[in-house]
Scaffold this active site. Structure first.
Site, PDB file in Angstrom:
ATOM      1  N   TYR A 144       0.844  -1.203   0.000  1.00 44.21           N
ATOM      2  CA  TYR A 144       0.000   0.000   0.000  1.00 44.21           C
ATOM      3  C   TYR A 144       0.874   1.246   0.000  1.00 44.21           C
ATOM      4  O   TYR A 144       0.710   2.133  -0.838  1.00 44.21           O
ATOM      5  CB  TYR A 144      -0.898  -0.043   1.234  1.00 44.21           C
ATOM      6  CG  TYR A 144      -1.981   1.007   1.260  1.00 44.21           C
ATOM      7  CD1 TYR A 144      -3.060   0.948   0.375  1.00 44.21           C
ATOM      8  CD2 TYR A 144      -1.944   2.053   2.173  1.00 44.21           C
ATOM      9  CE1 TYR A 144      -4.072   1.903   0.413  1.00 44.21           C
ATOM     10  CE2 TYR A 144      -2.952   3.004   2.219  1.00 44.21           C
ATOM     11  CZ  TYR A 144      -4.013   2.926   1.332  1.00 44.21           C
ATOM     12  OH  TYR A 144      -5.001   3.878   1.377  1.00 44.21           O
TER      13      TYR A 144
ATOM     14  N   ASP B 108       3.557  -0.763  12.207  1.00 46.50           N
ATOM     15  CA  ASP B 108       2.443   0.123  12.563  1.00 46.50           C
ATOM     16  C   ASP B 108       3.044   1.487  12.965  1.00 46.50           C
ATOM     17  O   ASP B 108       3.841   1.571  13.900  1.00 46.50           O
ATOM     18  CB  ASP B 108       1.703  -0.502  13.748  1.00 46.50           C
ATOM     19  CG  ASP B 108       0.310   0.050  13.936  1.00 46.50           C
ATOM     20  OD1 ASP B 108      -0.652  -0.654  13.591  1.00 46.50           O
ATOM     21  OD2 ASP B 108       0.189   1.175  14.455  1.00 46.50           O
TER      22      ASP B 108
HETATM   23  N1  UDP Z   1      -5.863  -0.621  15.936  1.00 43.49           N
HETATM   24  C1  UDP Z   1      -6.147  -1.195  17.168  1.00 43.49           C
HETATM   25  N2  UDP Z   1      -7.177  -2.077  17.246  1.00 43.49           N
HETATM   26  C2  UDP Z   1      -7.962  -2.393  16.183  1.00 43.49           C
HETATM   27  C3  UDP Z   1      -7.687  -1.793  14.935  1.00 43.49           C
HETATM   28  C4  UDP Z   1      -6.616  -0.914  14.842  1.00 43.49           C
HETATM   29  O1  UDP Z   1      -5.472  -0.930  18.179  1.00 43.49           O
HETATM   30  O2  UDP Z   1      -8.887  -3.200  16.356  1.00 43.49           O
HETATM   31  C5  UDP Z   1      -4.737   0.344  15.847  1.00 43.49           C
HETATM   32  C6  UDP Z   1      -3.699   0.013  14.786  1.00 43.49           C
HETATM   33  O3  UDP Z   1      -2.714  -0.860  15.294  1.00 43.49           O
HETATM   34  C7  UDP Z   1      -3.168   1.393  14.468  1.00 43.49           C
HETATM   35  C8  UDP Z   1      -4.364   2.320  14.659  1.00 43.49           C
HETATM   36  O4  UDP Z   1      -5.283   1.584  15.466  1.00 43.49           O
HETATM   37  O5  UDP Z   1      -2.166   1.761  15.387  1.00 43.49           O
HETATM   38  C9  UDP Z   1      -5.056   2.696  13.362  1.00 43.49           C
HETATM   39  O6  UDP Z   1      -5.272   1.529  12.638  1.00 43.49           O
HETATM   40  P1  UDP Z   1      -6.126   1.452  11.301  1.00 43.49           P
HETATM   41  O7  UDP Z   1      -6.129   0.016  10.896  1.00 43.49           O
HETATM   42  O8  UDP Z   1      -7.425   2.113  11.485  1.00 43.49           O
HETATM   43  O9  UDP Z   1      -5.358   2.310  10.219  1.00 43.49           O
HETATM   44  P2  UDP Z   1      -3.841   2.730   9.963  1.00 43.49           P
HETATM   45  O10 UDP Z   1      -3.804   4.127  10.394  1.00 43.49           O
HETATM   46  O11 UDP Z   1      -2.901   1.872  10.763  1.00 43.49           O
HETATM   47  O12 UDP Z   1      -3.693   2.526   8.507  1.00 43.49           O
END
Ligand code: UDP
Length: 329
Positions: free
Chosen positions: A153, A282
């Site tokens: 991505y 992450d």
């Molecule tokens: N996250 C979390 N629990 C979840 C889903 C996401 O703690 O059930 C965390 C993830 O590890 C990241 C943040 O929330 O640090 C945002 O994740 P998301 O998948 O929404 O999008 P990203 O910004 O990482 O693309």
């Protein structure tokens, strides 16, 4: 105007279609191109009788047929939004994700060039990777792992941006590049795996809330109507400018977001926070510097987090209930 929206059956794409119709008093003619990988026709159901909305089920990776290209003669704008955007979704078929970003963008830049249309791509804050500076300004080149599980991505979108500016330099194609920061709202896929959809779904279902890592990592959340307005303003700005961050600079930790949603829905014993392993690469922080959007576009977000989350909860509650009613038939 004839406008193409790739990914128009998805979360953001379908909101864009609604916005374009509303803005033009239902006069724009919209061509939605979507492979329904993560999008759904349910998002466009309310437009099924609208003669100005045309749905084409196709994967942007595939070259457009001569017949299709001819049928799109006279298009003025292309919102190129097609791509899975949730980490679990885009990592499911990473090669397809890279190709969507690269080949897909190439195909639609070629179409834009052929009909002298303007193309906007929805790039991403992921081009900054795990950033070494916070907030992220457009001039920052980022810190991206090019071989990790998020790379399809991140690097895909970086290459898509490169293609846009190379088409602009070599073929004079009019391009607009928006770097979208975490956006949420009604119509997000109920189980798409992203933070807000997961937390709202889990809290409403009365199940444990999954926090990845320590939950101290941060994100900044933009409500969908603000995002769409930002993209539309960028598209209609007169000249090609470099990439523009579109997001809300209010930054929260994941833990703060979990607590906020629990509090708004009414926490119970059955929705405790449970800690899971942090996904690879992450990002630790994320927050847009939106000075460029403010000064060049006169755009800034308006919807406060509390209001946006309330609207999202209402939409999720309705859809979860509909799902349950269907199962009880
Ligand atoms: N996250 C979390 N629990 C979840 C889903 C996401 O703690 O059930 C965390 C993830 O590890 C990241 C943040 O929330 O640090 C945002 O994740 P998301 O998948 O929404 O999008 P990203 O910004 O990482 O693309």
């Amino acid at each position: 105007m004839k406008i193409v929206v790739t990914g128009g059956a998805g979360f953001l794409g379908s909101h864009m279609v609604d916005y374009l119709l509303k803005k033009s008093d239902n006069k724009d003619e919209i061509y939605v191109i979507d492979n329904l990988q993560t999008g759904s026709l349910v998002n466009l159901k309310h437009l099924s009788e609208n003669p100005n909305v045309h749905f084409i089920q196709a994967d942007v990776i595939n070259a457009l047929s001569d017949e299709r290209i001819t049928s799109l003669e006279g298009i003025g704008q292309i919102y190129h939004m097609a791509c899975a955007a949730s980490p679990p979704h885009y990592q499911k078929d990473p090669i397809h994700t890279t190709m969507t970003c690269v080949q897909g963008t190439y195909n639609f830049l070629t179409l834009a060039t052929k009909w002298n249309a303007r193309l906007l791509i929805t790039s991403t804050s992921e081009v900054y990777g795990d950033p070494a500076i916070n907030p992220q300004v457009e001039t920052y080149w980022g810190n991206v792992n090019c071989t990790g599980t998020r790379s399809c991505y991140d690097e895909g979108k970086r290459a898509a941006e490169t293609l846009c500016f190379d088409f602009n330099r070599t073929k004079n194609t009019q391009v607009r590049v928006a770097r979208i920061f975490n956006t949420y709202g009604p119509r997000m896929n109920l189980t798409d795996g992203r933070i807000i959809s997961n937390f709202v779904y889990q809290a409403l279902k009365g199940i444990n809330i999954t926090v990845y890592g320590t939950g101290k990592q941060t994100r900044s959340f933009c409500y969908v109507s603000d995002q769409i307005e930002g993209l539309h303003t960028l598209m209609n700005q007169d000249v090609t400018i470099g990439p523009v961050n579109i997001g809300n600079p209010e930054e929260y930790t994941v833990l703060e977001m979990a607590e906020k949603i629990r509090e708004m829905i009414g926490a119970t014993e059955s929705n405790q926070l449970v800690f899971h392993e942090l996904p690879q690469d992450d990002p630790k922080v994320r927050r847009p510097d939106i000075t460029k959007a403010k000064t060049l576009l006169g755009w800034s977000p308006k919807v406060a987090l509390h209001e946006g989350i309330s609207l999202t909860i209402a939409d999720f509650s309705r859809r979860i209930k509909e799902e349950a009613d269907l199962l009880n038939l």
